[in-house]
Write an enzyme that holds these catalytic residues in place. Structure first.
Site, PDB file in Angstrom:
ATOM      1  N   ASP A 301       0.870  -1.174   0.000  1.00 24.64           N
ATOM      2  CA  ASP A 301       0.000   0.000   0.000  1.00 24.64           C
ATOM      3  C   ASP A 301       0.914   1.233   0.000  1.00 24.64           C
ATOM      4  OD1 ASP A 301      -2.126   1.679  -0.085  1.00 24.64           O
ATOM      5  OD2 ASP A 301      -3.208   0.783   1.581  1.00 24.64           O
TER       6      ASP A 301
HETATM    7  C1  NOJ Z   1      -3.926   3.989  -0.073  1.00 28.39           C
HETATM    8  C2  NOJ Z   1      -5.125   3.112   0.060  1.00 28.39           C
HETATM    9  O1  NOJ Z   1      -5.110   2.437   1.302  1.00 28.39           O
HETATM   10  C3  NOJ Z   1      -5.252   2.094  -1.041  1.00 28.39           C
HETATM   11  O2  NOJ Z   1      -6.453   1.397  -0.909  1.00 28.39           O
HETATM   12  C4  NOJ Z   1      -5.156   2.775  -2.379  1.00 28.39           C
HETATM   13  O3  NOJ Z   1      -5.341   1.853  -3.415  1.00 28.39           O
HETATM   14  C5  NOJ Z   1      -3.789   3.437  -2.466  1.00 28.39           C
HETATM   15  N1  NOJ Z   1      -3.688   4.441  -1.428  1.00 28.39           N
HETATM   16  C6  NOJ Z   1      -3.534   4.068  -3.822  1.00 28.39           C
HETATM   17  O4  NOJ Z   1      -4.294   5.192  -3.990  1.00 28.39           O
END
Ligand code: NOJ
Length: 774
Positions: A301
């Site tokens: 993430d």
């Molecule tokens: C953080 C989020 O937790 C995740 O779900 C998302 O896909 C990513 N950022 C990318 O934007």
């Protein structure tokens, strides 16, 4: 494109083909690759890997975010760094670059400058639609309609693919039982089974039957794992669950997604029992890539490799990179840790070349499967971008999905459905003419203010003879987010106390034959980083509600929200409540379809609604405890100041007709572990309208090697039953429904007694029993 580059690309392709063909002939006899690996793709992957230098291998594991300028990267340091890396073939993926023009420009940098010309893969959060916006995932899950869910994911994929995107970071399949957690809006709610089947439908919708088609995109099962169990509902917070709960409650949707062939996984920000997921080898290497034999790649993430430092799990980025790679995190999203340290870590033998190569191969595999090596610009087609996005056909599907997601919570006085010949309707509330909130959070390219408001939907449904009185009545607490605003930097709460709009709203309510009162939440009260301790009505909405209800009892509360809310006053006092979530582009039309009876509501709650926030986390499939609550022992495992049960339970939702369940029958009462029981139940439509019912099946294993929940959803069927008709519904009760992750650390059916219930919600009263014996 330079002439030289044009020549090099076909040469690389021919080399890949010849190498692959030769290997194919040699290996033909002895190939026994893990299931779902295509031998020809594997050979191509190997052939590219064999050509790669170390910096290029590491580069494939790097993902950058770009607010990319279509005419070329800007000159800021960060972007310059990115530009050089792209030119050197040291970036594998970009996120947040959208549009044919921008993705083409960025892809060109790689294709025209890098040595091996390995195409980039472009990822984006296409969560509930790209430009045509569908209901938020929690809302759409209330449809319990796997066909429409699959359909909307396929349209989202088609629009994204037409705009240069090949990869979405969806579906989120985190089981989430806590209404305080802002991201509850992004998944299928509190139930493990429902998250699994809906997750699979979404994966199938995004990926279609062939990833190489130009209208399908790779999906991403996230967040692996446990993210929805954040303590106290605070986003990113610690998760403390045991190994058995992890396997039984959290992992099944991920296993189902892996089996459905989801191309990628994203790990999660949280730790479980002291180990942050990004550094969790047991989750990523042992379970996902080992036990489940899954061949896709895991993306971290955002910044989560770097966050291992803040967790107190790595002393610096170098160690974080080491831990993450060893644990099986293949791609580094925006931590800049892999690009900085993997080479040194390899020299120091802290990571192995085999592991690095494995990660690279997983990424190349997807690029081959998407067809990017055949044509890196295959998603860059201006004509498709112009013609395939936000079409009338897509909006019609958005309306269909939206009306199916609406849940009728209360219709005590049979006020609904309305006649279209009403003399007057008062449409009141801060959300009544809001054209933006219904797009919800994570609305991708959904344009600001582009949704159909309730007011607009009502106006277009009624004739000229119906007078509409509109009053806003007050503001919501959140300032509206405008395009380009960074929602993370937004001031969090302005609790408005301005009641000056209420008198006019009361006057409008007096004039209306009926009142539609649109209240709830702003779109950005839920989503990432949007946890709340107050899940009731913000601002002056409660005052507005009470003032309006005082002068007109024919009020329909039209709720818009991204989480289960505390609506107890409304539920105790107002006879009619319609749960409308954030329904997307066609929100107003879909609400009108239900309000005026063109569609008979069929949605069922995918989450329990509490009496108050103090009950959270609240979910139906709890454990019994040693002192179970009962009417004679209300203080056992309950509260002294509030009920223990939900205000509206999981699976609940009314219709304009009524359904009666009877004659629950099992064809046998004793089976062996491998046999199955044929269960039948009669469901009658006892009302005067045709309607769809979600027939739900719940099971309890009475005694186990581990304690089991009081009941668990194990199957459902959504079926249309005509007025006056009785349908017999069948379920096969089998090992899939009875097994769990036992004390032996295996999925097994244990011998013993079971209860089974069937009904229209999780309080299903019809019950039967059976036993599993040797
Ligand atoms: C953080 C989020 O937790 C995740 O779900 C998302 O896909 C990513 N950022 C990318 O934007």
């Amino acid at each position: 494109m330079k002439k030289q580059t044009l020549l090099l690309f076909p040469i690389l392709l021919i080399a890949i083909f010849l190498y692959g063909f030769k290997k194919f002939v040699i290996d033909e006899q002895k190939t026994h690759l893990a299931t779902n690996l295509d031998i020809r793709v594997e050979q191509k992957v190997d052939s590219v890997l064999a050509l790669m230098h170390l910096n290029e291998k590491i580069g494939q594991l790097v993902q950058y975010s770009g607010k990319w300028n279509a005419t070329g990267p800007s000159s800021s340091n960060g972007d310059q760094h990115k530009l050089n890396k792209l030119k050197n073939g040291e970036v594998g993926s970009m996120l947040n670059i959208t549009s044919v023009e921008s993705t083409r420009e960025t892809q060109k940098i790689v294709m025209e400058n890098s040595r091996l010309k390995i195409p980039l893969i472009f990822g984006y959060d296409v969560i509930h639609g790209y430009k045509t916006i569908f209901p938020i995932p929690l809302g759409e899950s209330a449809s319990w309609d796997l066909d429409i869910i699959k359909k909307t994911a396929s349209i989202a994929a088609k629009e994204a693919a037409a705009s240069g995107i090949q990869w979405t970071f969806a579906p989120m399949i985190d089981v989430s039982r806590d209404a305080r957690w802002g991201r509850i809006m992004e998944g299928a709610g509190e139930d493990t089974y429902l998250n699994a089947v809906i997750g699979v439908a979404r994966v199938q919708g995004f990926q279609g039957d062939d990833l190489s088609k130009s209208n399908t995109i790779a999906a991403c099962a996230k967040h692996f794992a446990g993210y929805g169990f954040a303590e106290a509902g605070r986003d990113y917070n610690t998760v403390n669950i045991g190994e058995y709960e992890l396997h039984n409650a959290i992992l099944p949707p991920f296993k189902a997604a892996a089996e459905a062939g989801v191309a990628t996984f994203m790990n999660s920000f949280n730790e479980i029992d002291g180990i942050p997921s990004t550094g969790n080898k047991m989750l990523q290497r042992d379970i996902l890539k080992g036990d489940w034999g899954w061949n896709g790649f895991v993306v971290s993430d955002w910044g989560s490799i770097g966050e291992l430092i803040a967790h107190g799990y790595a002393k610096d980025k170098k160690q974080a990179a080491e831990i993450a790679l060893n644990a099986g995190s293949d791609m580094d999203m925006e931590s800049y840790a892999y690009e900085a340290h993997l080479e040194t870590l390899l020299k120091e033998k802290k990571i192995s070349l085999a592991q690095l190569d494995d990660a690279v191969k997983r990424i190349l595999r997807l690029k081959f499967n998407l067809g990017l090596f055949d044509d890196p610009y295959k998603y860059c087609d201006e004509a498709r971008e112009k013609n395939n996005v936000y079409t009338k056909e897509h909006l019609a599907i958005a309306r269909d999905a939206a009306k199916k997601s609406i849940v009728l919570l209360k219709n005590e006085t049979k006020l609904l459905p309305f006649s279209k010949n009403l003399k007057s309707i008062a449409v009141i509330g801060p959300l009544a003419d809001d054209k933006d909130a219904p797009l919800g959070n994570w609305r991708a390219k959904g344009e600001y203010n582009s949704s159909m408001s309730l007011l607009e939907g009502v106006k277009s449904a009624v004739g000229n003879n119906t007078k509409i009185y509109y009053e806003k009545g007050g503001d919501l607490t959140m300032p509206t987010i405008k395009p380009g605003d960074n929602q993370f930097l937004y001031p969090l709460r302005f609790n408005t106390t301005d009641v000056s709009g209420i008198p006019a709203a009361v006057e409008a309510a007096k004039k209306g034959e009926v009142v539609l009162l649109a209240i709830g939440e702003d779109a950005f009260q839920t989503g990432e980083g949007r946890s709340q301790t107050n899940i009731g009505f913000f601002g002056v909405q409660q005052q507005l509600l009470e003032a309006v209800y005082k002068v007109n009892k024919n009020v329909v509360i039209v709720l818009m929200n991204g989480r289960p809310m505390d609506i107890s006053w409304a539920a105790n006092n107002v006879p009619t409540i319609l749960e409308c979530w954030f329904l997307g582009s066609e929100s107003g039309n879909a609400m009108a379809d239900v309000l005026f009876g063109d569609y008979n509501p069929s949605g069922k709650l995918p989450v329990s609604f509490p009496h108050n926030v103090g009950q959270e986390p609240l979910y139906y499939n709890q454990k019994n405890t040693g002192r179970p609550y009962s009417p004679s022992h209300v203080t056992y495992s309950g509260y002294t100041d509030a009920p223990k049960t939900a205000l509206y339970p999981f699976g609940f939702g009314l219709s304009y007709t009524t359904f009666e369940y009877k004659n629950l029958k099992l064809d046998k009462n004793t089976i062996s572990k491998t046999e199955e029981i044929k269960l039948s139940v009669e469901v009658s439509n006892t009302g005067t309208r045709d309607g769809e019912e979600v027939v739900q099946l719940y099971i309890r294993d009475l005694v186990g090697s581990l304690t089991r929940p009081v009941k668990e959803l194990k199957g459902f069927q959504k079926t249309m039953i005509k007025a006056g008709e009785t349908k017999t519904i069948y379920f096969a009760v089998n090992a899939d429904m009875l097994q769990f992750y036992t004390i032996n650390k295996k999925w097994e059916v244990e011998l013993g007694d079971f209860n089974v219930w069937v009904g229209g919600d999780s309080n299903a009263p019809l019950k039967a029993s059976f036993s599993v014996t040797e």
